[in-house]
Design a protein around this motif. Structure first.
Motif, PDB file in Angstrom:
ATOM      1  N   SER A   1      -4.913   2.719   4.046  1.00 28.77           N
ATOM      2  CA  SER A   1      -3.954   1.635   4.576  1.00 28.77           C
ATOM      3  C   SER A   1      -4.257   1.580   6.133  1.00 28.77           C
ATOM      4  O   SER A   1      -4.277   0.493   6.444  1.00 28.77           O
ATOM      5  CB  SER A   1      -2.374   1.947   4.094  1.00 28.77           C
ATOM      6  OG  SER A   1      -2.598   2.333   2.752  1.00 28.77           O
ATOM      7  N   GLY A   2      -4.298   2.549   6.605  1.00 23.54           N
ATOM      8  CA  GLY A   2      -4.341   2.754   8.284  1.00 23.54           C
ATOM      9  C   GLY A   2      -5.672   1.953   8.646  1.00 23.54           C
ATOM     10  O   GLY A   2      -5.737   1.166   9.622  1.00 23.54           O
TER      11      GLY A   2
ATOM     12  N   GLY B   1      -5.269  -1.727   8.217  1.00 21.98           N
ATOM     13  CA  GLY B   1      -4.408  -2.286   9.292  1.00 21.98           C
ATOM     14  C   GLY B   1      -5.365  -2.399  10.432  1.00 21.98           C
ATOM     15  O   GLY B   1      -5.233  -3.351  11.112  1.00 21.98           O
TER      16      GLY B   1
ATOM     17  N   TYR C   1      -1.604  -7.665   7.990  1.00 19.19           N
ATOM     18  CA  TYR C   1      -0.837  -6.685   8.413  1.00 19.19           C
ATOM     19  C   TYR C   1       0.342  -6.409   7.290  1.00 19.19           C
ATOM     20  O   TYR C   1       0.748  -5.313   7.440  1.00 19.19           O
ATOM     21  CB  TYR C   1      -0.217  -7.444   9.669  1.00 19.19           C
ATOM     22  CG  TYR C   1      -1.292  -7.346  11.040  1.00 19.19           C
ATOM     23  CD1 TYR C   1      -1.928  -6.309  10.991  1.00 19.19           C
ATOM     24  CD2 TYR C   1      -1.144  -8.311  12.034  1.00 19.19           C
ATOM     25  CE1 TYR C   1      -2.838  -6.191  12.285  1.00 19.19           C
ATOM     26  CE2 TYR C   1      -2.039  -8.119  13.181  1.00 19.19           C
ATOM     27  CZ  TYR C   1      -2.772  -7.181  13.306  1.00 19.19           C
ATOM     28  OH  TYR C   1      -3.666  -7.012  14.378  1.00 19.19           O
ATOM     29  N   ALA C   2       1.051  -7.583   6.779  1.00 18.46           N
ATOM     30  CA  ALA C   2       1.872  -7.336   6.004  1.00 18.46           C
ATOM     31  C   ALA C   2       1.540  -6.226   4.656  1.00 18.46           C
ATOM     32  O   ALA C   2       2.202  -5.301   4.346  1.00 18.46           O
ATOM     33  CB  ALA C   2       2.475  -8.368   5.463  1.00 18.46           C
TER      34      ALA C   2
ATOM     35  N   ALA D   1      -0.949  -4.129   4.806  1.00 16.20           N
ATOM     36  CA  ALA D   1      -1.137  -2.843   5.435  1.00 16.20           C
ATOM     37  C   ALA D   1       0.012  -2.162   5.726  1.00 16.20           C
ATOM     38  O   ALA D   1       0.335  -0.882   5.396  1.00 16.20           O
ATOM     39  CB  ALA D   1      -1.894  -2.980   7.055  1.00 16.20           C
ATOM     40  N   CYS D   2       1.261  -2.680   6.435  1.00  9.25           N
ATOM     41  CA  CYS D   2       2.618  -2.098   6.508  1.00  9.25           C
ATOM     42  C   CYS D   2       3.203  -1.616   4.943  1.00  9.25           C
ATOM     43  O   CYS D   2       3.701  -0.641   4.978  1.00  9.25           O
ATOM     44  CB  CYS D   2       3.648  -3.356   7.306  1.00  9.25           C
ATOM     45  SG  CYS D   2       2.976  -3.354   8.804  1.00  9.25           S
ATOM     46  N   ALA D   3       3.207  -2.769   4.114  1.00  8.65           N
ATOM     47  CA  ALA D   3       3.639  -2.174   2.618  1.00  8.65           C
ATOM     48  C   ALA D   3       2.988  -0.999   2.219  1.00  8.65           C
ATOM     49  O   ALA D   3       3.322  -0.055   1.585  1.00  8.65           O
ATOM     50  CB  ALA D   3       3.612  -3.441   1.779  1.00  8.65           C
ATOM     51  N   SER D   4       1.563  -1.011   2.387  1.00  9.99           N
ATOM     52  CA  SER D   4       0.978   0.133   1.849  1.00  9.99           C
ATOM     53  C   SER D   4       0.930   1.311   2.402  1.00  9.99           C
ATOM     54  O   SER D   4       1.050   2.475   1.955  1.00  9.99           O
ATOM     55  CB  SER D   4      -0.670  -0.346   1.614  1.00  9.99           C
ATOM     56  OG  SER D   4      -1.193  -0.601   3.084  1.00  9.99           O
ATOM     57  N   VAL D   5       1.214   1.198   3.834  1.00 10.94           N
ATOM     58  CA  VAL D   5       1.648   2.594   4.486  1.00 10.94           C
ATOM     59  C   VAL D   5       2.876   3.188   3.999  1.00 10.94           C
ATOM     60  O   VAL D   5       3.288   4.223   3.909  1.00 10.94           O
ATOM     61  CB  VAL D   5       1.551   2.106   5.940  1.00 10.94           C
ATOM     62  CG1 VAL D   5       2.193   3.231   6.800  1.00 10.94           C
ATOM     63  CG2 VAL D   5       0.120   2.157   6.404  1.00 10.94           C
ATOM     64  N   LEU D   6       3.640   2.191   3.882  1.00  7.79           N
ATOM     65  CA  LEU D   6       5.115   2.452   3.338  1.00  7.79           C
ATOM     66  C   LEU D   6       5.121   3.162   2.023  1.00  7.79           C
ATOM     67  O   LEU D   6       5.663   4.318   1.755  1.00  7.79           O
ATOM     68  CB  LEU D   6       6.123   1.202   3.225  1.00  7.79           C
ATOM     69  CG  LEU D   6       7.670   1.579   2.826  1.00  7.79           C
ATOM     70  CD1 LEU D   6       8.162   2.547   3.884  1.00  7.79           C
ATOM     71  CD2 LEU D   6       8.257   0.490   2.566  1.00  7.79           C
TER      72      LEU D   6
END
Length: 159
Positions: free
Chosen positions: A15-16, A19, A43-44, A46-51
């Motif tokens: 995910s990083g 992103g 970006y959205a 990437a943020c959701a997958s990092v979460l």
């Protein structure tokens, strides 16, 4: 470290990287200052997958029983993955409408649809409707090398 946490760490790395590379998507001059541009959705995601990855790492979980994975029907899933790869490879050659129609027809057949004419009609219809919609939104989708060469041949233009 459990397998879920190890998977979470690997998913966090993926995910990083996603992103990071989303930030390298080129923007034209006019969309660089817009709130929503070509980088917004990546970006959205990437943020959701990092979460989700952080939740996998931080939330304690029970032992995972992978016995259910043997009972899944993997053949259609693997065929669809191969079809998606072929779709990406054929998109430039066949063009959006033909490649999309071919992808959808073969995907329907892989998933068990019995009526080939109905699958062809739906696949071609979806491809055509999306092509027209993209045209109305001002997004150009190339007709493909095959169609361009065919039209040039019909018009009598030399290569």
């Amino acid at each position: 470290m459990t397998s879920a946490r190890l998977g979470g760490v690997l998913f966090l790395l993926l995910s990083g990287c996603y992103g990071y590379f989303a930030g390298t998507i080129p923007l034209d001059y006019w969309s660089a200052q817009e709130v929503f541009n070509a980088r917004s959705l990546p970006y959205a995601i990437a943020c959701a997958s990092v979460l989700c990855a952080l939740l996998l790492i931080l939330v304690p979980g029970a032992g995972t029983d992978w016995a259910f994975a043997r009972q899944l029907n993997w053949r259609p899933a693997l065929l669809l993955l191969m079809l998606m790869s072929a779709y990406g490879a054929l998109l430039e050659t066949l063009g959006f409408i033909l490649a999309t129609a071919l992808f959808l027809v073969t995907a329907f057949l892989c998933l068990g649809v019995q009526s080939i004419p109905r699958a062809a009609l739906v696949g071609l219809g979806i491809g055509l409707v999306f092509w027209l919609l993209m045209g109305q939104l001002g997004i150009y989708l190339a007709p493909g090398d095959l169609v361009e060469n065919l039209l040039a041949y019909i018009a009598g233009e030399p290569d």
